[in-house]
Scaffold this active site. Structure first.
Site, mmCIF file in Angstrom:
data_model
loop_
_atom_site.group_PDB
_atom_site.id
_atom_site.type_symbol
_atom_site.label_atom_id
_atom_site.label_comp_id
_atom_site.label_asym_id
_atom_site.label_seq_id
_atom_site.Cartn_x
_atom_site.Cartn_y
_atom_site.Cartn_z
ATOM 1 N N ARG A 1 0.889 -1.352 -0.019
ATOM 2 C CA ARG A 1 0.073 -0.050 0.214
ATOM 3 C C ARG A 1 0.852 1.187 0.054
ATOM 4 O O ARG A 1 2.053 1.103 0.397
ATOM 5 C CB ARG A 1 -0.883 -0.088 1.465
ATOM 6 C CG ARG A 1 -2.242 -0.817 0.958
ATOM 7 C CD ARG A 1 -3.121 -0.490 2.305
ATOM 8 N NE ARG A 1 -3.870 1.023 2.202
ATOM 9 C CZ ARG A 1 -3.586 1.684 3.010
ATOM 10 N NH1 ARG A 1 -2.859 1.610 4.137
ATOM 11 N NH2 ARG A 1 -4.356 2.928 3.023
ATOM 12 N N ARG B 1 -1.735 5.021 13.065
ATOM 13 C CA ARG B 1 -0.700 5.063 13.997
ATOM 14 C C ARG B 1 -1.455 4.572 15.400
ATOM 15 O O ARG B 1 -2.263 5.302 15.735
ATOM 16 C CB ARG B 1 0.339 5.868 14.229
ATOM 17 C CG ARG B 1 0.949 6.227 12.797
ATOM 18 C CD ARG B 1 2.358 5.070 12.634
ATOM 19 N NE ARG B 1 2.641 5.074 11.185
ATOM 20 C CZ ARG B 1 3.323 6.203 10.612
ATOM 21 N NH1 ARG B 1 3.828 6.913 11.115
ATOM 22 N NH2 ARG B 1 3.418 5.894 9.192
ATOM 23 N N LYS C 1 3.022 -7.005 12.205
ATOM 24 C CA LYS C 1 2.339 -7.284 10.980
ATOM 25 C C LYS C 1 2.571 -8.639 10.480
ATOM 26 O O LYS C 1 3.708 -9.172 10.110
ATOM 27 C CB LYS C 1 2.891 -6.174 9.826
ATOM 28 C CG LYS C 1 2.348 -6.273 8.339
ATOM 29 C CD LYS C 1 2.202 -4.890 7.778
ATOM 30 C CE LYS C 1 1.726 -5.435 6.599
ATOM 31 N NZ LYS C 1 1.006 -3.903 5.950
#
Ligand code: BTN
Length: 324
Positions: free
Chosen positions: A118, A321, A184
């Site tokens: 992205r 965030r 992640k």
């Protein structure tokens, strides 16, 4: 079969094979083997070379099996293609659509030379360790109805990981980062191509970290995790892909019929930002507030400011965030 593929097949058992033995099987010189090993290293495969013993790939490799996956998912002939090397599975399908060429609906690669993430970021590739998957899907309807798709796909990926055996720790960070205990684990890139009579070709790209090496951690530069780290077992990529393809195919039909609605409950249960103080980064601008979930139609992020006013933000170029 190419020599590089033959060499990979030999080394995929994780055992040490001498240069002489490999040379005999492939019918090539030691110098030629050395060249092939350099090619494997260029694909980010960590080949161990031991003096006077030979070459091995630590942990071996479970290579993707096109026939096995297609059969288990009952896919029609040529619907799935597994490529050794691809620029990017998303780019490949996008180009095929653009050129009006015949294409597989489902595309997997062992390695991507220019994997994309992205916001124009690069997506790291290592041969045979992770998942690089794209699916081409024809959507019928209004473009605005597609806004919630990235959240729905994130839910589908989380469900597939859950069905694979990851029962705790999974989370989703808006709009579509898949995390495990805040690190992640997977990413999703959705791209559109062309419109005719309210018909869009949607390319849905999914990248999953199967095994994280030191090289990968350094290249990615953010906190990541991988399936082998979570399960303490090698990643069974063929099995996982069967779960993902089945779930995605079924879920996209549901999305076509009723949009994001049917995915919202699961989104909420996975949402790592819900009711937390967050920052939205929009280019140079930073907006702070408390996340109040997502809008049920478009999947826009709902952010409450200090005066209690709730505004919605669409994914586009925004990153979210959370406090560490
Ligand atoms: C993200 O930034 O989180 C999205 C990553 C998406 C990566 C996948 S890997 C398969 C497909 N091909 C690409 O080039 N990107 C997607």
């Amino acid at each position: 079969m190419s020599n590089i593929k033959k060499l990979l097949k030999i080394l995929s058992d994780g055992k040490c094979h001498s240069g002489a033995a490999i040379g005999k099987k492939l019918g090539v010189t030691r110098a030629a083997i050395w060249k092939l090993i350099q090619q494997l290293k260029a694909w980010n495969i960590e080949v161990e070379a031991k003096t006077n013993q030979g070459y091995s790939i630590s942990g071996g490799m479970d290579l993707l099996d096109e026939k096995k996956i297609a059969e288990a998912c009952s896919l029609p002939k040529d619907a799935l293609k597994v490529y050794d090397e691809c620029v990017s599975t998303n780019t490949f399908l996008l180009e095929r659509v653009r050129e009006g060429k015949k294409m597989p609906r489902y595309c997997l690669a062992e390695y991507q030379s220019h994997g994309r993430g992205r916001l124009g970021r690069e997506w790291f590739s290592a041969y045979g360790k992770n998942i690089y998957f794209s699916m081409a899907w024809t959507f019928h309807g209004d473009l605005s109805q597609l806004a919630g798709l990235s959240l729905a796909v994130a839910v589908v990926v989380a469900r597939a990981l859950n069905a694979y055996g990851i029962k705790e720790g999974l989370g989703l960070k808006w709009p579509n980062d898949v995390q495990w205990r805040g690190k992640k684990l997977a990413g999703i890139l959705i791209e559109l191509q062309g419109e005719s009579h309210h018909q869009y070709e949607v390319i849905i790209g999914v990248g999953i970290n199967g095994e994280s090496s030191e090289t990968m951690r350094k290249a990615v530069g953010q906190s990541i995790t991988s399936i082998d780290e979570i399960t303490h077992q090698p990643f069974e990529r063929n099995h996982f892909m069967v779960l993902l393809i089945q779930s995605l195919t079924e879920s996209l039909q549901k999305f076509q019929q009723s949009g994001l609605k049917t995915f919202l409950k699961d989104w909420e249960s996975f949402d790592v930002a819900l009711h937390k103080k967050v920052k939205l980064i929009l280019g140079e601008q930073t907006i702070e507030g408390v996340c109040r979930g997502v809008d049920s139609v478009r999947g826009a992020l709902l952010l409450e400011d200090t005066r209690g006013k709730v505004c919605d933000y669409s994914a586009g170029e925004i990153s979210l965030r959370l406090p560490c």
